[in-house]
Design a protein around this motif. Structure first.
Motif, PDB file in Angstrom:
ATOM      1  N   ALA A 251      25.943 -53.108  56.558  1.00 17.04           N
ATOM      2  CA  ALA A 251      24.961 -52.815  55.329  1.00 17.04           C
ATOM      3  C   ALA A 251      23.768 -53.541  55.659  1.00 17.04           C
ATOM      4  O   ALA A 251      22.584 -53.049  55.406  1.00 17.04           O
ATOM      5  CB  ALA A 251      25.434 -53.022  53.881  1.00 17.04           C
ATOM      6  N   ARG A 252      23.822 -54.964  56.368  1.00 16.55           N
ATOM      7  CA  ARG A 252      22.844 -55.527  56.584  1.00 16.55           C
ATOM      8  C   ARG A 252      22.077 -55.244  58.020  1.00 16.55           C
ATOM      9  O   ARG A 252      20.842 -55.211  58.083  1.00 16.55           O
ATOM     10  CB  ARG A 252      23.115 -57.011  56.492  1.00 16.55           C
ATOM     11  N   LYS A 253      22.765 -54.976  58.781  1.00 18.74           N
ATOM     12  CA  LYS A 253      22.337 -54.600  60.009  1.00 18.74           C
ATOM     13  C   LYS A 253      21.820 -53.375  60.364  1.00 18.74           C
ATOM     14  O   LYS A 253      20.899 -53.231  61.493  1.00 18.74           O
ATOM     15  CB  LYS A 253      23.131 -55.247  61.207  1.00 18.74           C
ATOM     16  N   VAL A 254      22.638 -52.234  60.135  1.00 19.02           N
ATOM     17  CA  VAL A 254      22.186 -50.954  60.169  1.00 19.02           C
ATOM     18  C   VAL A 254      21.261 -50.477  59.484  1.00 19.02           C
ATOM     19  O   VAL A 254      21.390 -50.061  58.193  1.00 19.02           O
ATOM     20  CB  VAL A 254      23.605 -50.089  60.296  1.00 19.02           C
ATOM     21  N   SER A 255      19.896 -50.155  60.050  1.00 19.54           N
ATOM     22  CA  SER A 255      18.998 -49.753  59.123  1.00 19.54           C
ATOM     23  C   SER A 255      18.685 -48.333  59.177  1.00 19.54           C
ATOM     24  O   SER A 255      18.235 -47.733  58.069  1.00 19.54           O
ATOM     25  CB  SER A 255      17.576 -50.347  59.679  1.00 19.54           C
ATOM     26  N   ASP A 256      18.999 -47.627  60.402  1.00 16.23           N
ATOM     27  CA  ASP A 256      18.533 -46.017  60.426  1.00 16.23           C
ATOM     28  C   ASP A 256      20.059 -45.386  60.411  1.00 16.23           C
ATOM     29  O   ASP A 256      20.791 -45.442  61.309  1.00 16.23           O
ATOM     30  CB  ASP A 256      17.834 -45.864  61.571  1.00 16.23           C
ATOM     31  N   VAL A 257      20.264 -44.806  59.218  1.00 12.08           N
ATOM     32  CA  VAL A 257      21.508 -44.229  59.065  1.00 12.08           C
ATOM     33  C   VAL A 257      21.291 -42.602  59.319  1.00 12.08           C
ATOM     34  O   VAL A 257      22.504 -41.833  59.171  1.00 12.08           O
ATOM     35  CB  VAL A 257      22.111 -44.378  57.548  1.00 12.08           C
ATOM     36  N   ARG A 258      20.106 -42.097  59.649  1.00  9.69           N
ATOM     37  CA  ARG A 258      20.174 -40.694  59.781  1.00  9.69           C
ATOM     38  C   ARG A 258      20.931 -40.073  61.171  1.00  9.69           C
ATOM     39  O   ARG A 258      21.387 -38.938  60.872  1.00  9.69           O
ATOM     40  CB  ARG A 258      18.642 -40.374  60.141  1.00  9.69           C
ATOM     41  N   PRO A 259      21.250 -40.717  62.114  1.00 10.63           N
ATOM     42  CA  PRO A 259      22.065 -40.048  63.066  1.00 10.63           C
ATOM     43  C   PRO A 259      23.637 -39.870  62.618  1.00 10.63           C
ATOM     44  O   PRO A 259      24.546 -39.300  63.410  1.00 10.63           O
ATOM     45  CB  PRO A 259      22.105 -41.023  64.114  1.00 10.63           C
ATOM     46  N   PHE A 260      24.119 -40.462  61.675  1.00  8.03           N
ATOM     47  CA  PHE A 260      25.489 -40.755  61.031  1.00  8.03           C
ATOM     48  C   PHE A 260      25.938 -39.585  60.054  1.00  8.03           C
ATOM     49  O   PHE A 260      24.987 -39.203  59.190  1.00  8.03           O
ATOM     50  CB  PHE A 260      25.733 -42.026  60.501  1.00  8.03           C
ATOM     51  N   ASP A 261      27.112 -39.218  60.234  1.00 13.61           N
ATOM     52  CA  ASP A 261      27.566 -38.242  59.180  1.00 13.61           C
ATOM     53  C   ASP A 261      29.093 -39.068  58.769  1.00 13.61           C
ATOM     54  O   ASP A 261      30.105 -38.783  59.464  1.00 13.61           O
ATOM     55  CB  ASP A 261      27.814 -36.868  59.582  1.00 13.61           C
ATOM     56  N   LEU A 262      29.140 -39.698  57.420  1.00 10.61           N
ATOM     57  CA  LEU A 262      30.330 -40.269  57.015  1.00 10.61           C
ATOM     58  C   LEU A 262      31.125 -39.242  55.994  1.00 10.61           C
ATOM     59  O   LEU A 262      31.913 -39.788  55.356  1.00 10.61           O
ATOM     60  CB  LEU A 262      30.148 -41.701  56.734  1.00 10.61           C
ATOM     61  N   SER A 263      30.607 -38.156  55.809  1.00  9.62           N
ATOM     62  CA  SER A 263      31.136 -37.456  54.743  1.00  9.62           C
ATOM     63  C   SER A 263      32.528 -36.944  54.901  1.00  9.62           C
ATOM     64  O   SER A 263      33.132 -36.766  54.008  1.00  9.62           O
ATOM     65  CB  SER A 263      30.381 -35.893  54.344  1.00  9.62           C
ATOM     66  N   PRO A 264      33.293 -37.006  56.102  1.00 12.20           N
ATOM     67  CA  PRO A 264      34.671 -36.785  55.905  1.00 12.20           C
ATOM     68  C   PRO A 264      35.676 -37.976  55.753  1.00 12.20           C
ATOM     69  O   PRO A 264      36.744 -37.803  55.650  1.00 12.20           O
ATOM     70  CB  PRO A 264      34.896 -36.385  57.590  1.00 12.20           C
TER      71      PRO A 264
END
Length: 546
Positions: A251-264
């Motif tokens: 939560a602290r270090k990852v600023s750009d979450v656009r490449p990720f898909d955690l919906s599954p």
């Protein structure tokens, strides 16, 4: 078992795999060779059949672990990189000294140079090079020790827990029900395999349900936390498990979450150290745009003596937190409040797993306490290794006295700290964890989850007094003015939130505080470092002078 695959991705994008079919071919070969080289007597007790595993590569670890069991011996997982971290080296030496194994199995040739260890040091690959060997039957396997898991050592030196096969099988069945394990699952984890969370979650549960398990290198994760959501996206992870600090780091270090898909992702288990609602909210806020559903969070309570898990939140339920009167909590009573003023937040760890009994006990009388009363947690169940003295029972069933303090509220269990980390000041009970949350949030230069609060004693002090030891980011660049500012913030936070005054505050470099394999602060070692004056602070405040 057709879908069972252990996958080890490399940071360069390549992957290696170990399928269930390949594992079933390798294990008998390695096990037969191990029998020939170690040759324990047929009637040797389990404690004379121990084989310590110091294996860095996860796929070799898995092969070696099951080969030891198939050979009729008992694996003892140990830190896989003892020369990379001083704490890991000390833990390995402690395990070797305490267990006195018959052999050491490794994938690192330099492990043969351990000074005092005079037993065979065997390479996993060498075992696999032996062909045509016959595995002698190990008929006692079903009734013997499955493996020896060492505790994290947050209070004292790591202690061995000899888990029998029935404990492990019971836990796997319970976990399958609680976390909805099936062959369709894909788990992605980075917790080390010598840790009970890593072993059960990444190795044993996939074997039980026959699903895909992706194993990340824990050192790679710490260097680049984005590797975790990246792998969950690539493999469409349905399950993951980590201690609180892992979610906090992401939560602290990852600023750009656009490449990720955690919906599954359906299950994000949080355990292994105090579970914090603030961490889960921060992770949710960060990764909700990437499809993360807060209902995936499953705060859980467990310990090595229970194989792993005792309680957890059920599928589809969102995690719950509760604000309670801090003053009344210190007196042993749970009084929910609406305002956060003068209150402390506690997080539910859910309900007991199937067949598990949990009691909150008055530690002085041994009698069960009603809901909303703070006491010590005792456990019993098919996955629980009972206390050796047999003195702790629940409904006449041998159980285990955990040393953890908590309470029941609306049929769910809340943890507030360790009994040995409870201390009294002016007649009120305080828990290190509670004070560390307040102190650690006092200033942005303090590293999250790296503040220790304990009772220390110096020769000139009339009695033990509260001491704070906190890691600072860029501490080597700390000047006198900033150091004083941080200390004032810590003192003010403790005074405001707990009405307690610190006698001494030490600001130290990152990596100074000793922690367990799951990231828990080892407060007893902090106290010894303070009293022996072996810690080198970059800034020190002591009441009366600094």
């Amino acid at each position: 078992m057709e879908r069972l695959r252990y996958v080890h991705p490399h940071t360069n994008g390549s992957t290696r795999e170990l399928t269930g079919a390949h594992l079933s071919q390798l294990v008998p070969v390695a096990g037969a060779c191990l029998q020939r080289l170690v040759e324990p007597p047929e009637d040797a007790p389990d404690e004379d059949r121990l084989v310590c595993l110091v294996i860095r590569d996860p796929l070799r670890f898995i092969t070696g672990f099951f080969a030891v069991i198939q050979a009729g011996m008992v694996p003892v997982p140990a830190p896989s990189r003892p020369y990379a971290h001083r704490g890991h080296h000390q833990r390995l030496l402690s395990i070797l000294t305490a267990s006195n194994p018959a052999a050491l199995l490794t994938d690192e040739p330099e492990m043969s140079a351990i000074p005092f260890f005079d037993r065979p040091v065997l390479l996993v690959d060498a075992l696999l090079g032996e062909q045509g060997r016959t595995l002698l039957p190990a008929d006692h396997v079903e009734r013997s020790t499955a493996y020896v898991q060492y505790t994290s050592g947050s209070i004292a030196a790591p202690k061995p827990v000899a888990l029998r096969h029935e404990h492990v099988l019971a836990q796997l069945a319970q976990a399958a029900e609680a976390y909805e394990d099936s062959s369709d699952n894909v788990s992605v984890n980075w917790v080390p395999l010598y840790h009970d969370m890593g072993l059960v979650t990444s190795v044993l549960r996939p074997l039980w349900s026959g699903h895909v398990s992706v194993l990340l290198d824990p050192f790679d994760f710490v260097k680049d936390p984005a590797l975790w959501p990246q792998a969950m996206t690539r493999w469409r992870a349905t399950h993951t498990s980590a201690p609180d600090f892992g979610y906090a780091l992401c939560a602290r270090k990852v600023s750009d979450v656009r490449p990720f898909d955690l919906s599954p992702l359906r299950v994000a288990r949080s355990a292994g150290e105090p579970v914090r609602g603030s961490t889960m909210r921060a992770f949710t806020d960060r990764f909700q745009p990437a499809g993360f559903d807060r209902r995936a969070f499953k705060p859980s309570y467990g310990l090595a003596e229970a194989t792993l898990t005792v309680t957890t939140c059920r599928p589809g339920e969102s995690f719950r937190t509760l604000w309670v009167s801090a003053e009344r909590l210190r007196q042993g009573h749970v009084v929910p409040v609406q305002s956060t003023e003068g209150a402390t937040e506690v997080t539910s760890c859910g309900r007991p797993l199937q067949g598990t009994r949990v009691e909150v006990i008055d530690p002085d009388t041994g009698r069960p306490l009603a809901a909303d009363r703070v006491g010590e947690i005792w456990i019993a169940g098919p996955q629980v290794r009972p206390s050796a003295d047999g003195a702790h029972e629940i409904d006449r069933t041998p159980g285990h006295r955990t040393g953890d303090m908590g309470f029941w509220h609306e049929s769910e269990l809340y943890l507030i700290g360790r009994a040995k980390e409870r201390f009294q000041v002016a007649g009120q009970n305080f828990y290190s964890v509670e004070l560390e949350v307040a102190a650690g949030a006092a200033h942005p230069r303090l590293r999250a989850g790296r503040t220790a609060v304990f009772l220390g004693r110096l020769e000139q002090w009339p009695s033990p007094a509260p001491v704070v030891m906190a890691e600072c980011s860029d501490a080597d660049e700390l000047d006198e003015h900033t150091g004083a500012e941080i200390v004032r913030s810590i003192i003010a936070a403790l005074g405001h939130d707990a009405g307690i005054s610190a006698h001494c505050v030490l600001l130290v470099l990152a990596g100074t505080l000793p922690v367990t394999t799951s990231g828990k602060i080892q407060r007893e070692r902090c106290r010894v470092m303070f009293e022996d004056n072996t810690v080198k602070p970059v800034y020190r405040y002591q009441r009366g002078h600094h």
